[in-house]
Design an enzyme around this catalytic site. Sequence first.
Site, PDB file in Angstrom:
ATOM      1  N   HIS A 192      -4.195 -13.803 -12.190  1.00  0.00           N
ATOM      2  CA  HIS A 192      -2.805 -13.955 -11.765  1.00  0.00           C
ATOM      3  C   HIS A 192      -1.797 -13.650 -12.866  1.00  0.00           C
ATOM      4  O   HIS A 192      -0.629 -14.004 -12.756  1.00  0.00           O
ATOM      5  CB  HIS A 192      -2.586 -15.377 -11.230  1.00  0.00           C
ATOM      6  CG  HIS A 192      -3.385 -15.651  -9.996  1.00  0.00           C
ATOM      7  ND1 HIS A 192      -3.842 -16.917  -9.665  1.00  0.00           N
ATOM      8  CD2 HIS A 192      -3.827 -14.823  -9.012  1.00  0.00           C
ATOM      9  CE1 HIS A 192      -4.523 -16.841  -8.529  1.00  0.00           C
ATOM     10  NE2 HIS A 192      -4.528 -15.595  -8.120  1.00  0.00           N
TER      11      HIS A 192
ATOM     12  N   CYS B 244      12.206  -0.652 -14.228  1.00  0.00           N
ATOM     13  CA  CYS B 244      11.552   0.378 -15.052  1.00  0.00           C
ATOM     14  C   CYS B 244      10.144  -0.002 -15.474  1.00  0.00           C
ATOM     15  O   CYS B 244       9.461   0.790 -16.130  1.00  0.00           O
ATOM     16  CB  CYS B 244      12.413   0.680 -16.270  1.00  0.00           C
ATOM     17  SG  CYS B 244      12.536  -0.702 -17.452  1.00  0.00           S
TER      18      CYS B 244
ATOM     19  N   SER C 199      -9.992 -25.660  -6.420  1.00  0.00           N
ATOM     20  CA  SER C 199     -10.236 -26.144  -5.058  1.00  0.00           C
ATOM     21  C   SER C 199     -10.614 -24.999  -4.131  1.00  0.00           C
ATOM     22  O   SER C 199     -11.054 -25.233  -3.008  1.00  0.00           O
ATOM     23  CB  SER C 199      -8.986 -26.838  -4.516  1.00  0.00           C
ATOM     24  OG  SER C 199      -7.928 -25.899  -4.374  1.00  0.00           O
TER      25      SER C 199
END
Length: 289
Positions: A118, A129, A219
């Site tokens: 992530h 840009c 989890s």
Amino acid sequence: MQELIEPLAGLVAAGGVVVLSGAGLSTESGIPDYRGPSGVARRHTPMTYQTFLTDAVARRRYWARSHLGWRLIAGAAPNDGHRAVARLQRGGLVTGIITQNVDGLHGAAGSRDVTELHGRLDEVVCLGCRRRTSRAEVDGRLRAANPGFVAHAVEVNPDGDVDLADAQVAAFRTVDCVACGGLLKPDVVFFGETVPAARVQACFALVEQARLLLVLGSSLTVMSGRRFVVRAAKRDVPVVIVNQGPTRGDGYACLRVPAPLGRVLPALADRLLGAAPSAVPAVPSPVGG
């Protein structure tokens, strides 16, 4: 503890282990998870990608909260669980690490070649840009733009956000890209945003080559992480889950260890690699700039 460690050690001892870690691994570093014993999911709604793009007020609120939460994340240090994973990697038992966390604590503990599913809070990207900037640099610009910002937070959320009253953020000023004036966003995957396909495929490849998938502190509620457990099961790669609460991957696991990671992982490393050397001072997280 010994009764928990022995079956786990028996599975990890042959090596070829790929780790999939979640927010539960960082709770002992002072960063709460979303759904575990310290979970904040019931009282915290994370920023979504669509809202960040389209709602200027929500975007300002996010940056104000994240500006404050960043200071707490940047000061976090790896805990015994992170250090034990690094030991297992140095010892040749762990061959790959996939983390859903954005705090950089695996690297701070000494782990190498960590795939950060992530992204990382210590990097900022321009949505115009695509220029990348260190979070430390953007933090300095935000401090300069908001010299009177004196809000305080007592708890940070796993995504680096904190809860602040609207009155505290009403006057907060955001900053834009110095190169093109575009919107800046922490280089992390928001809810509703897609993880880059190449990163996902690299994680699938790690899982498919593994002898064992070891899930730590997740989890597995969202598919972003659970898909790797599903893939492991389809490829007959055994799955072991160490987590204090139930997970949505429990049905795929050949072993569940419901115990604190800060106790289980050091004991596992000691069992397989010998007692750890005397403790050294904690290395600050690299997200501190």
